[in-house]
Motif scaffolding. Sequence first.
Motif, short mmCIF file in Angstrom:
data_model
loop_
_atom_site.label_atom_id
_atom_site.label_comp_id
_atom_site.label_asym_id
_atom_site.label_seq_id
_atom_site.Cartn_x
_atom_site.Cartn_y
_atom_site.Cartn_z
N TRP A 146 0.72 -0.82 0.74
CA TRP A 146 -0.48 0.06 0.17
C TRP A 146 0.76 1.01 0.03
O TRP A 146 0.31 2.06 -0.45
CB TRP A 146 -0.96 0.01 1.18
N PRO A 147 2.43 1.22 0.29
CA PRO A 147 2.98 2.58 0.52
C PRO A 147 2.99 3.29 -1.28
O PRO A 147 3.22 4.71 -0.98
CB PRO A 147 4.15 2.42 1.56
N TYR A 148 3.43 2.13 -1.92
CA TYR A 148 4.04 2.26 -2.89
C TYR A 148 2.70 3.52 -3.87
O TYR A 148 2.83 3.51 -4.61
CB TYR A 148 3.98 1.44 -4.08
N PHE A 149 1.20 2.90 -3.56
CA PHE A 149 0.65 3.02 -4.13
C PHE A 149 -0.46 4.57 -3.75
O PHE A 149 -0.62 5.33 -4.48
CB PHE A 149 -1.18 2.15 -4.65
N VAL A 150 0.47 4.65 -2.26
CA VAL A 150 0.00 5.87 -1.70
C VAL A 150 1.11 7.13 -2.99
O VAL A 150 0.53 8.20 -3.21
CB VAL A 150 0.00 5.90 -0.09
N MET A 151 1.80 6.22 -2.93
CA MET A 151 2.89 7.40 -3.55
C MET A 151 2.81 7.56 -4.86
O MET A 151 2.74 8.91 -5.95
CB MET A 151 4.25 6.68 -3.00
N GLY A 152 2.81 6.36 -5.79
CA GLY A 152 1.93 6.68 -6.65
C GLY A 152 0.68 7.39 -7.87
O GLY A 152 1.08 8.45 -8.02
N ALA A 153 -0.06 7.74 -6.52
CA ALA A 153 -1.41 8.64 -6.24
C ALA A 153 -0.73 10.08 -6.58
O ALA A 153 -0.74 10.58 -6.90
CB ALA A 153 -2.81 7.82 -4.92
N GLY A 154 0.21 10.07 -4.81
CA GLY A 154 0.49 11.77 -4.69
C GLY A 154 1.59 12.01 -6.04
O GLY A 154 1.08 13.53 -6.57
N LEU A 155 1.76 11.38 -6.85
CA LEU A 155 2.83 11.77 -8.03
C LEU A 155 2.11 11.42 -8.72
O LEU A 155 2.38 12.76 -9.98
CB LEU A 155 4.14 10.17 -7.26
N ALA A 156 0.88 10.92 -9.06
CA ALA A 156 -0.34 11.29 -10.31
C ALA A 156 -0.66 12.44 -9.98
O ALA A 156 -0.73 13.84 -10.98
CB ALA A 156 -1.24 9.58 -10.12
N LEU A 157 -1.38 13.01 -8.75
CA LEU A 157 -1.16 13.88 -7.99
C LEU A 157 -0.48 15.44 -9.08
O LEU A 157 -0.67 16.44 -9.23
CB LEU A 157 -1.92 14.38 -7.05
N SER A 158 1.38 14.95 -8.38
CA SER A 158 1.68 15.81 -8.54
C SER A 158 2.13 16.13 -10.17
O SER A 158 2.44 17.96 -10.73
CB SER A 158 3.19 15.70 -7.90
N LEU A 159 1.67 15.49 -10.73
CA LEU A 159 2.20 15.36 -12.30
C LEU A 159 1.22 16.25 -13.36
O LEU A 159 1.39 17.48 -13.94
CB LEU A 159 2.27 14.31 -12.71
N TRP A 160 -0.08 15.97 -12.35
CA TRP A 160 -1.54 17.03 -13.07
C TRP A 160 -0.92 18.05 -12.78
O TRP A 160 -0.89 19.29 -12.97
CB TRP A 160 -2.68 16.23 -12.64
#
Length: 114
Positions: free
Chosen positions: A26-40
């Motif tokens: 789960w921490p990697y999925f949270v990191m992926g979501a944060g990075l997706a938001l950052s990219l947007w």
Amino acid sequence: MSPIPAHLLVALAFTVVVGLVSGGTWPYFVMGAGLALSLWVMLFAGSWAGPERETHGRTSASHYAVAAAVALVLGYAMYVVGDGASWWATGVILAGVLVPAGLVASRSRAGDGA
């Protein structure tokens, strides 16, 4: 029609890929979501760099998808070379810089008539 569902699908796909490639916990999925938001957010900020007023403050779903693909390729390369999943952020930052800059450059070349 609202572009929000397309943006959410791109963000979800990005999150799942980063999470699964990094380890599937789960921490990697949270990191992926944060990075997706950052990219947007980077693409949203980059939309103000163009000369056309109609594109200011808008992030196209297709541009977001292209940037996410670039971020995944660059991020995976950094993840393999680097030591840990935090290297995904380097790919996201590079994609957040390169994609808006490429769009502005292509618009300016198209406007020159060349």
